[in-house]
Design an enzyme around this catalytic site. Structure first.
Site, PDB file in Angstrom:
ATOM      1  N   MET A 146       0.847  -1.202   0.000  1.00 50.81           N
ATOM      2  CA  MET A 146       0.000   0.000   0.000  1.00 50.81           C
ATOM      3  C   MET A 146       0.878   1.246   0.000  1.00 50.81           C
ATOM      4  O   MET A 146       0.409   2.350   0.322  1.00 50.81           O
ATOM      5  CB  MET A 146      -0.938  -0.014   1.207  1.00 50.81           C
ATOM      6  CG  MET A 146      -1.905  -1.203   1.162  1.00 50.81           C
ATOM      7  SD  MET A 146      -3.456  -0.896   1.984  1.00 50.81           S
ATOM      8  CE  MET A 146      -2.912  -0.623   3.652  1.00 50.81           C
ATOM      9  N   LEU A 206       6.674   3.282   1.557  1.00 50.84           N
ATOM     10  CA  LEU A 206       7.584   2.143   1.701  1.00 50.84           C
ATOM     11  C   LEU A 206       8.653   2.374   2.775  1.00 50.84           C
ATOM     12  O   LEU A 206       9.134   3.480   2.957  1.00 50.84           O
ATOM     13  CB  LEU A 206       8.257   1.853   0.351  1.00 50.84           C
ATOM     14  CG  LEU A 206       7.299   1.558  -0.804  1.00 50.84           C
ATOM     15  CD1 LEU A 206       8.088   1.275  -2.078  1.00 50.84           C
ATOM     16  CD2 LEU A 206       6.376   0.387  -0.484  1.00 50.84           C
ATOM     17  N   HIS A 250       9.141  -3.356   3.539  1.00 51.50           N
ATOM     18  CA  HIS A 250       8.746  -3.562   2.143  1.00 51.50           C
ATOM     19  C   HIS A 250       9.981  -3.854   1.284  1.00 51.50           C
ATOM     20  O   HIS A 250       9.973  -4.746   0.438  1.00 51.50           O
ATOM     21  CB  HIS A 250       8.083  -2.307   1.574  1.00 51.50           C
ATOM     22  CG  HIS A 250       6.827  -1.881   2.270  1.00 51.50           C
ATOM     23  ND1 HIS A 250       6.740  -0.724   3.003  1.00 51.50           N
ATOM     24  CD2 HIS A 250       5.593  -2.440   2.317  1.00 51.50           C
ATOM     25  CE1 HIS A 250       5.513  -0.579   3.475  1.00 51.50           C
ATOM     26  NE2 HIS A 250       4.785  -1.613   3.081  1.00 51.50           N
ATOM     27  N   GLN A 268     -10.226  -2.880   2.168  1.00 51.42           N
ATOM     28  CA  GLN A 268      -9.773  -3.514   3.403  1.00 51.42           C
ATOM     29  C   GLN A 268      -9.830  -2.591   4.610  1.00 51.42           C
ATOM     30  O   GLN A 268      -9.386  -2.951   5.693  1.00 51.42           O
ATOM     31  CB  GLN A 268      -8.369  -4.096   3.225  1.00 51.42           C
ATOM     32  CG  GLN A 268      -7.248  -3.091   3.075  1.00 51.42           C
ATOM     33  CD  GLN A 268      -5.945  -3.772   2.686  1.00 51.42           C
ATOM     34  OE1 GLN A 268      -5.783  -4.283   1.583  1.00 51.42           O
ATOM     35  NE2 GLN A 268      -5.000  -3.810   3.615  1.00 51.42           N
ATOM     36  N   GLN A 280       5.897 -11.669   7.101  1.00 50.67           N
ATOM     37  CA  GLN A 280       5.401 -12.385   8.272  1.00 50.67           C
ATOM     38  C   GLN A 280       4.799 -11.415   9.299  1.00 50.67           C
ATOM     39  O   GLN A 280       4.029 -11.803  10.162  1.00 50.67           O
ATOM     40  CB  GLN A 280       6.547 -13.206   8.875  1.00 50.67           C
ATOM     41  CG  GLN A 280       6.255 -13.925  10.186  1.00 50.67           C
ATOM     42  CD  GLN A 280       5.159 -14.969  10.054  1.00 50.67           C
ATOM     43  OE1 GLN A 280       4.864 -15.450   8.952  1.00 50.67           O
ATOM     44  NE2 GLN A 280       4.541 -15.317  11.178  1.00 50.67           N
ATOM     45  N   ASP A 333       2.428  -9.470   8.919  1.00 52.30           N
ATOM     46  CA  ASP A 333       0.974  -9.640   8.840  1.00 52.30           C
ATOM     47  C   ASP A 333       0.675 -11.136   8.744  1.00 52.30           C
ATOM     48  O   ASP A 333       0.281 -11.637   7.686  1.00 52.30           O
ATOM     49  CB  ASP A 333       0.433  -8.871   7.634  1.00 52.30           C
ATOM     50  CG  ASP A 333       0.735  -7.388   7.729  1.00 52.30           C
ATOM     51  OD1 ASP A 333      -0.045  -6.668   8.361  1.00 52.30           O
ATOM     52  OD2 ASP A 333       1.778  -6.951   7.207  1.00 52.30           O
ATOM     53  N   VAL A 373      10.926  -7.138   9.611  1.00 51.96           N
ATOM     54  CA  VAL A 373      12.026  -6.180   9.753  1.00 51.96           C
ATOM     55  C   VAL A 373      11.655  -5.195  10.853  1.00 51.96           C
ATOM     56  O   VAL A 373      10.534  -4.672  10.881  1.00 51.96           O
ATOM     57  CB  VAL A 373      12.284  -5.447   8.420  1.00 51.96           C
ATOM     58  CG1 VAL A 373      13.389  -4.405   8.582  1.00 51.96           C
ATOM     59  CG2 VAL A 373      12.649  -6.442   7.329  1.00 51.96           C
ATOM     60  N   SER A 433       3.969   1.281   8.116  1.00 53.58           N
ATOM     61  CA  SER A 433       3.636   2.619   7.633  1.00 53.58           C
ATOM     62  C   SER A 433       2.866   3.379   8.714  1.00 53.58           C
ATOM     63  O   SER A 433       2.952   4.601   8.812  1.00 53.58           O
ATOM     64  CB  SER A 433       2.784   2.525   6.367  1.00 53.58           C
ATOM     65  OG  SER A 433       3.401   1.674   5.423  1.00 53.58           O
ATOM     66  N   ARG A 434       2.112   2.656   9.526  1.00 53.65           N
ATOM     67  CA  ARG A 434       1.294   3.313  10.557  1.00 53.65           C
ATOM     68  C   ARG A 434       2.131   3.832  11.724  1.00 53.65           C
ATOM     69  O   ARG A 434       1.613   4.607  12.538  1.00 53.65           O
ATOM     70  CB  ARG A 434       0.209   2.356  11.062  1.00 53.65           C
ATOM     71  CG  ARG A 434      -0.880   2.113  10.027  1.00 53.65           C
ATOM     72  CD  ARG A 434      -2.122   1.459  10.628  1.00 53.65           C
ATOM     73  NE  ARG A 434      -3.236   1.479   9.705  1.00 53.65           N
ATOM     74  CZ  ARG A 434      -3.551   0.467   8.888  1.00 53.65           C
ATOM     75  NH1 ARG A 434      -2.853  -0.653   8.898  1.00 53.65           N
ATOM     76  NH2 ARG A 434      -4.590   0.574   8.070  1.00 53.65           N
TER      77      ARG A 434
HETATM   78  P1  AMP Z   1       1.464  -2.985   3.451  1.00 58.18           P
HETATM   79  O1  AMP Z   1       1.993  -1.891   2.574  1.00 58.18           O
HETATM   80  O2  AMP Z   1       1.395  -2.607   4.887  1.00 58.18           O
HETATM   81  O3  AMP Z   1       0.197  -3.596   2.907  1.00 58.18           O
HETATM   82  O4  AMP Z   1       2.548  -4.155   3.394  1.00 58.18           O
HETATM   83  C1  AMP Z   1       2.940  -4.741   2.182  1.00 58.18           C
HETATM   84  C2  AMP Z   1       3.742  -5.981   2.465  1.00 58.18           C
HETATM   85  O5  AMP Z   1       4.895  -5.651   3.226  1.00 58.18           O
HETATM   86  C3  AMP Z   1       2.957  -7.010   3.290  1.00 58.18           C
HETATM   87  O6  AMP Z   1       3.216  -8.315   2.784  1.00 58.18           O
HETATM   88  C4  AMP Z   1       3.516  -6.820   4.656  1.00 58.18           C
HETATM   89  O7  AMP Z   1       3.431  -7.985   5.459  1.00 58.18           O
HETATM   90  C5  AMP Z   1       4.955  -6.478   4.362  1.00 58.18           C
HETATM   91  N1  AMP Z   1       5.548  -5.777   5.511  1.00 58.18           N
HETATM   92  C6  AMP Z   1       5.070  -4.669   6.112  1.00 58.18           C
HETATM   93  N2  AMP Z   1       5.851  -4.345   7.175  1.00 58.18           N
HETATM   94  C7  AMP Z   1       6.817  -5.286   7.243  1.00 58.18           C
HETATM   95  C8  AMP Z   1       7.914  -5.517   8.122  1.00 58.18           C
HETATM   96  N3  AMP Z   1       8.173  -4.722   9.163  1.00 58.18           N
HETATM   97  N4  AMP Z   1       8.700  -6.586   7.884  1.00 58.18           N
HETATM   98  C9  AMP Z   1       8.437  -7.420   6.845  1.00 58.18           C
HETATM   99  N5  AMP Z   1       7.431  -7.259   5.981  1.00 58.18           N
HETATM  100  C10 AMP Z   1       6.630  -6.207   6.170  1.00 58.18           C
END
Ligand code: AMP
Length: 281
Positions: free
Chosen positions: A30, A33, A37, A61, A147, A149, A175, A185-186
């Site tokens: 989303m 980054l 990501h 969502q 992982q 999520d 990470v 991102s939040r």
């Molecule tokens: P989002 O932009 O939040 O929808 O995340 C996109 C992808 O990045 C999803 O598969 C998330 O699980 C992954 N992601 C988000 N934050 C992390 C993190 N801290 N470590 C690993 N993967 C992440």
């Protein structure tokens, strides 16, 4: 980086690359980054000829009282961050991706109603629908998820099995910031003092792992200890703490060998999630 905004253009571009024998790795995001990501993108880079990253804040969502409007958006910066590690950014507009008469949804029953799905009704239906639609647009050989999520990964895995998407799902480790807070991102929503408090999630996971490693198999006791621990942070409000089977996501009473500890905690108004594997030795 090539920027594509139309699904039909993405499909046409990738079709011709696939014909030349190129493999395609896909990372749905989303945007906004961060290193979490980018770790997915770098892995996709290592394992595929072509890397496609989607950037789309998926309205389906978000619940009606959630943060769709305020969710951070920074497309130009995201594109700069992806330079060198990504070939194609797919960034459709909301109206082109979901035309007004859009009416098809993907529902992964059971798994989607618990935990985050219980707190956020409709959330995983939105996730499964957007990911299915993105998979149809990109037809990747491999798709990369974090992982972080964990329940989302389980929902997508189930969807891929049930519907037979011909791709490999790759799950990448969480990470974290230096103090252990999972990147998200939040995290940008947090005030400086909330940011300091937010480390309580990671500390709770660590202490859960410690209890299990010392032989505590009683899931309810671990949960109670962690509840007491988290409640000591004034800005923290627990949404749920759960210990589940890593594959089925069914709650476990007694930890046999391995279980997954999942947390959802509000820090102020910001809902954060994190998880860790518990190993009883
Ligand atoms: P989002 O932009 O939040 O929808 O995340 C996109 C992808 O990045 C999803 O598969 C998330 O699980 C992954 N992601 C988000 N934050 C992390 C993190 N801290 N470590 C690993 N993967 C992440």
């Amino acid at each position: 980086v090539k920027i594509v905004t139309q699904t039909s253009v993405l499909q046409k571009t990738l079709r011709s690359l696939r014909r030349k024998g190129r493999t395609i790795g896909f990372v749905p995001t989303m945007g906004c980054l961060h290193e979490g990501h980018l770790s997915l993108v770098r892995r996709a880079r290592r394992e595929n000829d072509i890397v496609v990253v989607s950037i789309f804040v998926n309205p389906l969502q978000f619940g009606p009282r959630e943060d769709l409007k305020t969710y951070p958006r920074q497309l130009p910066k995201d594109i700069r961050l992806l330079r060198g590690s990504c070939d194609i950014v797919f960034a459709p507009s909301r109206t082109s991706f979901y035309p007004e008469d859009f009416s098809t949804f993907v529902e992964v029953r059971g798994l989607s109603d618990r935990l985050c799905g219980h707190s956020r009704p409709g959330h995983f239906r939105g996730v499964a629908t957007v990911v299915a639609k993105l998979f149809c647009a990109a037809s990747p050989d491999r798709a990369y998820f974090g992982q972080k999520d964990a329940q989302q990964v389980a929902v997508i895995q189930k969807m891929c099995r049930d519907l037979g998407f011909p791709l490999d799902l790759k799950v990448c480790p969480i990470v974290r910031e230096k103090d252990g807070l999972a990147m998200s991102s939040r995290n940008l929503y947090l005030t400086p003092s909330e940011r300091r408090d937010a480390v309580v999630l990671f500390q709770a996971l660590k202490s859960g792992q410690h209890l299990a490693a010392q032989g505590q198999r009683d899931a309810a006791r671990i949960v109670r200890t962690l509840e007491d621990f988290i409640r000591r942070t004034r800005t923290a409000k627990i949404d749920y703490i759960a210990i589940v089977d890593p594959l089925s996501f069914e709650p476990v009473k007694t930890i046999a060998r391995q279980a997954l500890l999942l947390l959802a905690v509000f820090i102020g108004k910001t809902r954060l999630i994190d998880n860790a594997v518990l190993k009883v030795t």
